[in-house]
Design a protein around this motif. Structure first.
Motif, PDB file in Angstrom:
ATOM      1  N   PRO A   4       0.830  -1.106  -0.361  1.00  7.11           N
ATOM      2  CA  PRO A   4      -0.227   0.089   0.185  1.00  7.11           C
ATOM      3  C   PRO A   4       0.936   1.427  -0.375  1.00  7.11           C
ATOM      4  N   ARG A   8      -0.233   4.709  -2.710  1.00  5.02           N
ATOM      5  CA  ARG A   8      -0.661   5.373  -2.568  1.00  5.02           C
ATOM      6  C   ARG A   8       0.649   6.534  -2.878  1.00  5.02           C
ATOM      7  N   ARG A 229      -4.290  -1.941  -8.794  1.00  6.16           N
ATOM      8  CA  ARG A 229      -3.937  -3.221  -8.631  1.00  6.16           C
ATOM      9  C   ARG A 229      -3.872  -3.951  -7.172  1.00  6.16           C
ATOM     10  N   LEU A 231      -4.604  -0.461  -3.997  1.00  4.53           N
ATOM     11  CA  LEU A 231      -5.445   0.524  -3.901  1.00  4.53           C
ATOM     12  C   LEU A 231      -6.728  -0.385  -3.011  1.00  4.53           C
ATOM     13  N   PRO A 232      -7.751   0.202  -2.614  1.00  2.00           N
ATOM     14  CA  PRO A 232      -9.189  -0.471  -2.784  1.00  2.00           C
ATOM     15  C   PRO A 232      -9.294   1.164  -3.554  1.00  2.00           C
ATOM     16  N   ALA A 233     -10.846   0.869  -3.823  1.00  6.72           N
ATOM     17  CA  ALA A 233     -11.536   1.952  -4.531  1.00  6.72           C
ATOM     18  C   ALA A 233     -12.161   3.104  -3.988  1.00  6.72           C
ATOM     19  N   LEU A 234     -12.036   3.019  -2.854  1.00  5.00           N
ATOM     20  CA  LEU A 234     -12.629   3.786  -2.066  1.00  5.00           C
ATOM     21  C   LEU A 234     -11.502   4.955  -1.671  1.00  5.00           C
ATOM     22  N   GLU A 235     -10.042   4.538  -1.922  1.00  5.70           N
ATOM     23  CA  GLU A 235      -8.840   5.162  -0.860  1.00  5.70           C
ATOM     24  C   GLU A 235      -8.462   5.544  -1.823  1.00  5.70           C
ATOM     25  N   SER A 237     -10.077   6.893  -5.374  1.00 11.82           N
ATOM     26  CA  SER A 237     -11.036   7.698  -5.240  1.00 11.82           C
ATOM     27  C   SER A 237     -10.908   9.045  -4.351  1.00 11.82           C
ATOM     28  N   SER A 278     -18.313   9.403  -1.167  1.00 14.76           N
ATOM     29  CA  SER A 278     -17.724   8.224  -1.558  1.00 14.76           C
ATOM     30  C   SER A 278     -17.034   7.691   0.310  1.00 14.76           C
ATOM     31  N   GLY A 282     -18.394   3.944   1.299  1.00 11.00           N
ATOM     32  CA  GLY A 282     -17.147   2.520   1.921  1.00 11.00           C
ATOM     33  C   GLY A 282     -17.458   1.736   3.125  1.00 11.00           C
TER      34      GLY A 282
END
Length: 288
Positions: A4, A8, A229, A231-235, A237, A278, A282
């Motif tokens: 992560p 990030r 690939r 990170l979660p989509a929420l983080e 976005s 968002s 989540g």
């Protein structure tokens, strides 16, 4: 980027590169059509060289999504040439409103109560851009027309997001890079006839086109795909919201461009609504 932390940083690097688009487009003395054509041509070459997946999955649905993305790219350049960088990026950020309005029809996905609140908030923020008359300035000679182009870019970006969602659901996520590459190729081909009579391009303008195509789009997309690939989509976005926040600062720093107070208020409403939506999405359970 398999952990992560680096992911990030990579996503923030992508947002930073994306954010420079407005100022770089304004700094280029070429017309909107010339910038759009040259930028997308170089972006296409960068993508097919740097992202192997972009060379595959060129199907009819992929090309349709690519066409929506091409319209987004062209309208974004036109908007930046006519109105402020802040207005352009904030109005393009209205894309979630169009996704929520068209999603039930095009994707068969129902809206929820928090989605309706987002629609109302984004629509309110969007309306604030057209309150009163924003005075023209050297880098934004026709704010009202530019705002309309940016608003259309938001609609086309919303259609692109819907298309990418549909491609991911029907054909797998591997088709998304192909749609992005196809979109740049289409944008180049559509605007190329509007280039005008062949003229010599100043070295500075050529360097700006190289930066916009290879780095601002191509390299940024490499960072984006690798980070997504991990990170979660929420983080992802939320981190990408750094782009519309930083974008106006580059125009202020390099062009001395100051957006109107109503535009800043409208942009703040839109970005806050998207961030809150968002976060609430989540936190909600799948059964909500």
């Amino acid at each position: 980027m398999r952990t992560p932390g680096p992911a990030r940083l990579g996503l923030l690097a992508a947002a930073l590169l994306f954010s420079t688009g407005g100022a770089a487009i304004k700094a280029c003395s070429l017309s909107a059509w010339q910038v759009a054509s040259g930028r997308s041509a170089l972006a296409f070459l960068a993508l097919v060289l740097l992202v192997p997946a972009s060379r595959r999955h060129w199907t009819r649905p992929t090309l349709m999504v690519g066409a929506a993305y091409a319209a987004t790219m062209i309208l974004y350049v036109v908007g930046n040439k006519l109105t402020t960088a802040a207005n352009t990026i904030f109005l393009q950020a209205t894309a979630p409103l169009h996704v929520l309005l068209l999603g039930p029809w095009l994707l068969g996905e129902r809206s929820r109560r928090r989605d309706l609140l987002l629609m109302a908030a984004v629509a309110t923020g969007m309306a604030l851009f057209f309150v009163g008359g924003e005075a023209p300035q050297a880098t934004a000679p026709n704010p009202r027309l530019g705002n309309l182009a940016a608003l259309a870019a938001g609609l086309c970006w919303g259609l692109t997001l819907i298309g990418l969602r549909r491609l991911g659901r029907d054909a797998g996520s591997g088709s998304a890079p192909g749609a992005v590459a196809a979109g740049n190729l289409v944008a180049c081909l559509v605007t190329l006839p509007l280039w005008g009579a062949p003229t010599a391009i100043a070295t500075g303008d050529l360097l700006l086109l190289l930066y916009l195509g290879v780095f601002q789009i191509g390299l940024a997309y490499v960072f984006l795909t690798r980070a997504m690939r991990v990170l979660p989509a929420l983080e992802a976005s939320l981190l990408l919201l750094a782009e519309p926040v930083i974008n106006p600062l580059w125009a202020l720093l390099f062009q001395g461009e100051i957006p109107g107070s109503w535009s800043l208020l409208g942009g703040g409403v839109i970005l806050t609504a998207v961030a809150v939506h968002s976060l609430s999405a989540g936190a909600a359970s799948p059964g909500d």
